[in-house]
Each structure stands twice: as structure tokens, then as C-alpha cells.
Scaffold this active site. Structure first.
Site, mmCIF file in Angstrom:
data_model
loop_
_atom_site.group_PDB
_atom_site.id
_atom_site.type_symbol
_atom_site.label_atom_id
_atom_site.label_comp_id
_atom_site.label_asym_id
_atom_site.label_seq_id
_atom_site.Cartn_x
_atom_site.Cartn_y
_atom_site.Cartn_z
ATOM 1 N N GLU A 81 -7.037 -5.901 -6.138
ATOM 2 C CA GLU A 81 -6.576 -6.839 -7.182
ATOM 3 C C GLU A 81 -5.064 -6.689 -7.415
ATOM 4 O O GLU A 81 -4.577 -6.747 -8.545
ATOM 5 C CB GLU A 81 -7.390 -6.687 -8.473
ATOM 6 C CG GLU A 81 -8.831 -7.125 -8.242
ATOM 7 C CD GLU A 81 -9.655 -7.289 -9.490
ATOM 8 O OE1 GLU A 81 -9.102 -7.730 -10.516
ATOM 9 O OE2 GLU A 81 -10.856 -6.994 -9.424
ATOM 10 N N GLU A 88 2.613 -1.949 -5.989
ATOM 11 C CA GLU A 88 3.892 -2.584 -5.655
ATOM 12 C C GLU A 88 3.872 -4.078 -6.020
ATOM 13 O O GLU A 88 4.899 -4.636 -6.414
ATOM 14 C CB GLU A 88 4.203 -2.414 -4.162
ATOM 15 C CG GLU A 88 4.522 -0.992 -3.736
ATOM 16 C CD GLU A 88 3.281 -0.103 -3.565
ATOM 17 O OE1 GLU A 88 2.148 -0.567 -3.819
ATOM 18 O OE2 GLU A 88 3.447 1.065 -3.176
ATOM 19 N N ALA A 127 -14.133 -13.857 -2.684
ATOM 20 C CA ALA A 127 -13.635 -13.710 -1.308
ATOM 21 C C ALA A 127 -12.255 -14.339 -1.157
ATOM 22 O O ALA A 127 -12.123 -15.529 -0.865
ATOM 23 C CB ALA A 127 -14.627 -14.322 -0.327
ATOM 24 N N ALA A 143 -3.948 -11.390 5.401
ATOM 25 C CA ALA A 143 -3.479 -11.884 4.097
ATOM 26 C C ALA A 143 -4.151 -11.081 2.990
ATOM 27 O O ALA A 143 -5.211 -11.450 2.487
ATOM 28 C CB ALA A 143 -3.776 -13.374 3.943
ATOM 29 N N GLY A 144 -3.517 -9.936 2.666
ATOM 30 C CA GLY A 144 -4.029 -9.099 1.568
ATOM 31 C C GLY A 144 -3.091 -9.248 0.380
ATOM 32 O O GLY A 144 -3.274 -10.127 -0.468
ATOM 33 N N GLU A 179 -7.921 -11.594 3.420
ATOM 34 C CA GLU A 179 -8.185 -11.797 4.852
ATOM 35 C C GLU A 179 -7.503 -10.685 5.641
ATOM 36 O O GLU A 179 -6.596 -10.026 5.115
ATOM 37 C CB GLU A 179 -7.637 -13.161 5.293
ATOM 38 C CG GLU A 179 -8.314 -14.318 4.588
ATOM 39 C CD GLU A 179 -7.841 -15.674 5.088
ATOM 40 O OE1 GLU A 179 -7.028 -15.719 6.044
ATOM 41 O OE2 GLU A 179 -8.305 -16.678 4.525
HETATM 42 C C1 LIG Z 1 -12.466 -0.968 -2.071
HETATM 43 C C2 LIG Z 1 -11.846 -2.325 -1.965
HETATM 44 C C3 LIG Z 1 -12.496 -3.435 -2.499
HETATM 45 C C4 LIG Z 1 -11.935 -4.714 -2.369
HETATM 46 N N1 LIG Z 1 -12.633 -5.798 -2.833
HETATM 47 C C5 LIG Z 1 -12.108 -7.051 -2.631
HETATM 48 C C6 LIG Z 1 -12.853 -8.211 -3.025
HETATM 49 O O1 LIG Z 1 -13.951 -8.125 -3.607
HETATM 50 N N2 LIG Z 1 -12.344 -9.429 -2.740
HETATM 51 C C7 LIG Z 1 -11.148 -9.588 -2.116
HETATM 52 O O2 LIG Z 1 -10.746 -10.716 -1.898
HETATM 53 N N3 LIG Z 1 -10.418 -8.504 -1.726
HETATM 54 C C8 LIG Z 1 -10.872 -7.247 -1.976
HETATM 55 N N4 LIG Z 1 -10.162 -6.136 -1.571
HETATM 56 C C9 LIG Z 1 -8.914 -6.335 -0.844
HETATM 57 C C10 LIG Z 1 -7.685 -5.927 -1.617
HETATM 58 O O3 LIG Z 1 -7.410 -6.866 -2.619
HETATM 59 C C11 LIG Z 1 -6.565 -5.745 -0.600
HETATM 60 O O4 LIG Z 1 -6.854 -4.564 0.136
HETATM 61 C C12 LIG Z 1 -5.200 -5.637 -1.268
HETATM 62 O O5 LIG Z 1 -4.824 -6.877 -1.788
HETATM 63 C C13 LIG Z 1 -4.145 -5.133 -0.287
HETATM 64 O O6 LIG Z 1 -4.147 -5.905 0.868
HETATM 65 P P1 LIG Z 1 -4.174 -5.191 2.306
HETATM 66 O O7 LIG Z 1 -5.285 -4.223 2.321
HETATM 67 O O8 LIG Z 1 -4.154 -6.254 3.322
HETATM 68 O O9 LIG Z 1 -2.837 -4.361 2.333
HETATM 69 P P2 LIG Z 1 -1.376 -4.936 2.684
HETATM 70 O O10 LIG Z 1 -1.199 -6.278 2.100
HETATM 71 O O11 LIG Z 1 -1.139 -4.762 4.141
HETATM 72 O O12 LIG Z 1 -0.473 -3.932 1.866
HETATM 73 C C14 LIG Z 1 -0.330 -2.563 2.279
HETATM 74 C C15 LIG Z 1 0.520 -1.847 1.267
HETATM 75 O O13 LIG Z 1 1.800 -2.414 1.253
HETATM 76 C C16 LIG Z 1 2.399 -2.198 -0.011
HETATM 77 N N5 LIG Z 1 2.974 -3.470 -0.450
HETATM 78 C C17 LIG Z 1 2.347 -4.623 -0.693
HETATM 79 N N6 LIG Z 1 3.224 -5.582 -1.048
HETATM 80 C C18 LIG Z 1 4.451 -4.991 -1.020
HETATM 81 C C19 LIG Z 1 5.775 -5.432 -1.272
HETATM 82 N N7 LIG Z 1 6.018 -6.720 -1.619
HETATM 83 N N8 LIG Z 1 6.787 -4.563 -1.144
HETATM 84 C C20 LIG Z 1 6.566 -3.284 -0.757
HETATM 85 N N9 LIG Z 1 5.332 -2.801 -0.513
HETATM 86 C C21 LIG Z 1 4.287 -3.637 -0.630
HETATM 87 C C22 LIG Z 1 1.289 -1.699 -0.938
HETATM 88 O O14 LIG Z 1 1.442 -0.310 -1.151
HETATM 89 C C23 LIG Z 1 0.037 -1.974 -0.168
HETATM 90 O O15 LIG Z 1 -0.999 -1.053 -0.471
HETATM 91 C C24 LIG Z 1 -10.690 -4.858 -1.724
HETATM 92 C C25 LIG Z 1 -10.038 -3.725 -1.222
HETATM 93 C C26 LIG Z 1 -10.592 -2.478 -1.330
HETATM 94 C C27 LIG Z 1 -9.867 -1.292 -0.764
#
Ligand SMILES: Cc1cc2nc3c(=O)[nH]c(=O)nc-3n(C[C@H](O)[C@H](O)[C@H](O)COP(=O)(O)OP(=O)(O)OC[C@H]3O[C@@H](n4cnc5c(N)ncnc54)[C@H](O)[C@@H]3O)c2cc1C
Length: 402
Positions: A374, A378, A137, A143-144, A140
Site C-alpha cells: 500500500e 519512500e 488487484a 508496476a508496483g 503488476e
Molecule cells: C505481503 C504483500 C501483500 C501485498 N498485497 C497486495 C494486494 O493485495 N494487492 C496489490 O495490488 N498489491 C499488493 N502488494 C504489492 C505491493 O503493493 C507492492 O509490493 C508495492 O507497491 C511495491 O511494489 P514492488 O514490489 O513492485 O516494488 P518496486 O516498485 O520495485 O519498489 C522497490 C523499492 O523501491 C523503493 N522505491 C519505490 N519508489 C521509490 C522512489 N520513487 N524513489 C526511491 N525509492 C523508491 C521502495 O523502497 C520499494 O520498496 C503486496 C505486497 C506484499 C509484499
């Protein structure tokens, strides 16, 4: 061992990245998948995942994702190549089976890497035999990708920490027996103020706030912590070291996400080849057209490029190297490449490619999230770019800039 006449993992097993035990493992897991998988119901993914974890545990496959023979692991450290071979093969046969194995490793990885003897004894044997389900986990709502912006707080209170806030997108959320939770303890701003805790699922104050449905369904949830009291003995590693522990865990499992992508791509390749060889049109078969042959060639090139990067990263890590850059390259190439391979396979199937329930249609949905979790593509690109600049600065400091 012959490296030719195969379109699947067999051709890669001749590469020098592998030792005889890996070849045996690949043969063993392929046989197990053929005998046991293929009928995974998506109607009740919770029940299917619980069953798969138990079966994978009984068969001994989960041990490979756990570090420490004394704690039920296969070896004293996690064998990255073994985890990748398992995930590649499981993904080729069943996305849910791959998910079930992956989450046991990812969810308990921080315990294998940074747990105390007591923590390892309490959790790892049950992870390895499939009697306890694990979850990781980190993410958030706010905070992705920018994970260091996390706000879920852990406030020290006597011999415990009190957790308040939300985690979202948590795989195995709702069915896990415990969660490795990364929380802000505030030793320093940003990444240096985060600490990891093991939180049992039945901890008062922890609730499953929402189940999340995705295009390739698996157990997924948002967790809400409201005054959840976690004993200090459940802290993983030192205060403020949680971010590093999360990144070390991801260095192993990010490469394995790439391996799973490879498994999906290999399945699509097999489907596409079979369709090209059998579909009659214009008085010949689809595969007789040079346009089709070029498509198949591109698919094969993408798969082999991905496999080389996946097993380079896995092999390097098993040699004790820092593989942050190599793991990022593997994940970027293999997940984006698999999406292209699967899309090409869908195209080869024509209308059937988008018919719900066909293999390529399921793969099309299955691969999508791997380009996001993970670390989105990007994020991998940034990791690689920054690492190159850091290496260049180190070279410059040594006077070596040629
Ligand atoms: C099916 C699934 C399972 C998951 N399982 C887990 C889990 O077990 N544990 C856990 O902790 N999390 C989990 N996640 C969360 C996952 O790690 C996050 O969705 C991911 O890190 C992206 O964060 P966000 O969704 O908040 O997207 P955001 O952080 O809002 O990013 C949106 C998009 O912005 C773009 N982006 C990101 N950074 C940059 C940058 N610096 N410059 C330009 N573009 C950028 C990327 O294209 C990204 O997809 C899971 C997600 C999914 C979809």
C-alpha cells in the site's frame, strides 16, 4: 476515563479523536479477541483465513469495513476510526485475523466508494457477513510503486471488456470469491487511462498462475488473465476513473495499515516490558538497568507518536477531509516505528528473540511487509513532499507565503 497507568490502547481511547461508540467498539473487539484468537494455525493459511473471515463476519466486525447500512455495512460511510481500532486490536492478537478483516475492507472498498446499487447489493452484504472473500488487484510485475505504469489491458468488445495480462502480490489470491481489478482501458496515457472492474474468481480466462510464499505467510498469488470476458455491468465507476478510485480506497486503508502496525508494536511493547520486568541478570532484573529503561522509553515514544498520527488521519477522514498527506505520514511513521519497536523487543529477549515461534520473532517477520505494501515508505515520503509543495504553490497564488 483515565489516561494514565496503561501501556496499551486504553491510554489512547481518552483522546478527543474518539466518540463513545469507538470506546465501546475497542472494548468489544478486545474481549472478542481474548475469547476467540490465539490459536491461528499457519500450516494451512487458506483454511485459517477462510475460517477467520467467517467468524469475523458472524461476530459483526466485518460490517465496519463496508459502506452503506442497506448493503450490510455498519454505517452509511466507512468509519475510519472504527476500522483502525479493529485492525490495531486484531493485529495485537493475531496477524492473520487482522489480515482477514483488512482484506474484506480493502478488496471491497472500491465497491463501497464507487459501485452502483446493483453491484453493492450483489457483493457487499456477503463481504460484510463473511460469506464472500474479497481481493484488491492493483500491482503488476512491472508496476508496483509506479502503479500508473500498469499494462493489464481491458479491451472493449460488445457489451463486455476482455482482460489480458498479469497482476501480482495479490492478497487473498487463490481464495477470493472476487477481485477488484484495475486495468488499462486507454482513455488517456498513465493514470488517466485506468478503469476498475469487479471480476468473479470463476471467470473463464482468469487463473491463479502462481502462489507466493512470504516470511509472514498469508494467501498471496499472481493472477493471469487470458481473454477474460467481464460484462460491462461489472465496471466500477466511469472509464478512466479507476486510478482515482484506487487512491480513494487507499486513503482509507493506508491509515488502517498504520493502525495494524501500531497493534504489532503494542504487542512487542507488552512482551518487552514483561521480559524486562522478569529476566534476572547481574544480580538484578533487566529492567533495572538504565539502558533498558531508555530502550523502553524510546519504544513508548514511538508508539504514542504513531498512535497520534494514525488517529489524527482517521479522525480527519471521518470529518470529510482529504487526508492523503496525513494518511501517508501515519503509514510511514507507524510502520517504520513498529519495525524499530519490534526490533528492540527482540533485543530484550536475547537468543529467545530469534527463536522460531516466540511472539517477538513472529512479530519481526509480521511487520516487514507493511513497510512495502500500500505504498512503500519512500512512496509515502514522496506523497508528503509533493503535497507540501502543492500547498505552498496554492499559498503563493493567494499571496500568502510567510
Ligand atoms: C505481503 C504483500 C501483500 C501485498 N498485497 C497486495 C494486494 O493485495 N494487492 C496489490 O495490488 N498489491 C499488493 N502488494 C504489492 C505491493 O503493493 C507492492 O509490493 C508495492 O507497491 C511495491 O511494489 P514492488 O514490489 O513492485 O516494488 P518496486 O516498485 O520495485 O519498489 C522497490 C523499492 O523501491 C523503493 N522505491 C519505490 N519508489 C521509490 C522512489 N520513487 N524513489 C526511491 N525509492 C523508491 C521502495 O523502497 C520499494 O520498496 C503486496 C505486497 C506484499 C509484499
Amino acid at each position: 476515563m483515565s489516561a494514565d497507568n496503561h501501556t496499551d490502547l486504553h491510554s489512547a481511547l481518552a483522546w478527543p479523536f474518539f466518540e463513545p461508540r469507538h470506546r465501546e467498539l475497542a472494548t468489544g473487539i478486545e474481549a472478542w479477541c481474548r475469547a476467540n484468537l490465539g490459536h491461528e494455525s499457519h500450516d494451512d493459511v487458506d483454511a485459517t483465513c477462510r475460517r477467520l473471515v467467517r467468524e469475523l463476519g458472524v461476530a459483526g466486525w466485518l460490517k465496519y469495513g463496508v459502506g452503506g447500512v442497506a448493503y450490510g455495512g455498519h454505517g452509511d460511510t466507512i468509519d475510519t476510526r472504527a476500522v483502525c481500532l479493529l485492525r490495531e486490536t486484531l493485529a495485537k492478537h493475531s496477524g492473520l485475523a487482522d489480515f482477514a478483516l483488512a482484506m474484506q475492507g480493502l478488496g471491497s472498498g472500491a465497491i463501497s466508494l464507487g459501485g452502483t446499487h446493483e453491484q453493492k447489493t450483489r457483493y457487499l452484504p456477503r463481504v460484510a457477513n463473511g460469506t464472500a472473500l474479497a481481493a484488491f488487484a492493483l500491482s503488476e510485475p512491472e508496476a508496483g510503486s509506479d502503479v500508473a505504469a500498469m499494462s493489464l489491458s481491458a479491451r472493449e468488445d460488445g457489451d463486455a471488456y476482455v482482460l489480458d495480462g498479469d497482476k501480482t502480490w495479490i492478497s487473498n489470491g487463490g481464495i477470493a470469491d472476487f477481485y477488484v481489478v484495475f486495468a488499462r482501458t486507454g482513455e488517456a496515457p498513465g493514470a488517466r487511462g485506468i478503469t476498475a472492474f469487479i471480476v468473479d474468481a470463476d471467470t473463464p480466462g482468469l487463473e491463479i498462475a502462481e502462489r507466493i510464499d512470504v516470511i509472514a505467510p498469508h494467501p498471496l498469488a499472481r493472477l493471469h488473465f487470458a481473454g477474460a470476458r467481464v460484462p460491462r455491468s461489472q465496471m466500477l465507476g466511469a472509464p478512466g476513473e479507476g486510478f482515482k478510485l484506487a487512491m480513494r480506497t487507499l486513503d482509507i486503508f493506508r491509515t488502517s495499515v498504520a493502525a495494524a502496525s501500531l497493534g504489532f508494536a503494542r504487542h512487542a511493547m507488552a512482551e518487552g516490558l514483561a521480559r524486562a520486568a522478569s529476566r534476572k541478570m547481574f544480580g538484578q532484573t533487566l529492567g533495572d538497568f538504565q539502558l533498558t529503561q531508555a530502550k523502553l522509553a524510546q519504544m513508548a515514544l514511538t508508539i504514542d507518536s504513531s498512535a497520534l498520527l494514525v488517529y489524527r488521519a482517521a479522525w480527519l477522514r471521518d470529518q470529510g477531509a482529504n487526508v492523503t498527506r496525513e494518511a501517508a505520514m501515519a503509514k510511514w511513521q507507524a510502520s517504520e516505528g513498529a519495525q524499530q519497536v519490534i526490533d528492540a523487543a527482540v533485543q530484550l529477549f536475547g537468543g529467545m528473540g530469534v527463536q522460531r515461534g516466540t511472539a517477538v520473532e513472529m512479530l519481526y517477520r509480521e511487520i516487514r511487509a507493511l513497510r512495502i505494501y500500500e505504498g512503500a515508505t519512500e512512496v509515502q515520503q514522496l506523497i508528503i513532499g509533493r503535497d507540501l509543495l502543492k500547498a505552498r504553490a496554492a499559498d503563493a497564488a493567494r499571496g500568502d507565503t510567510k
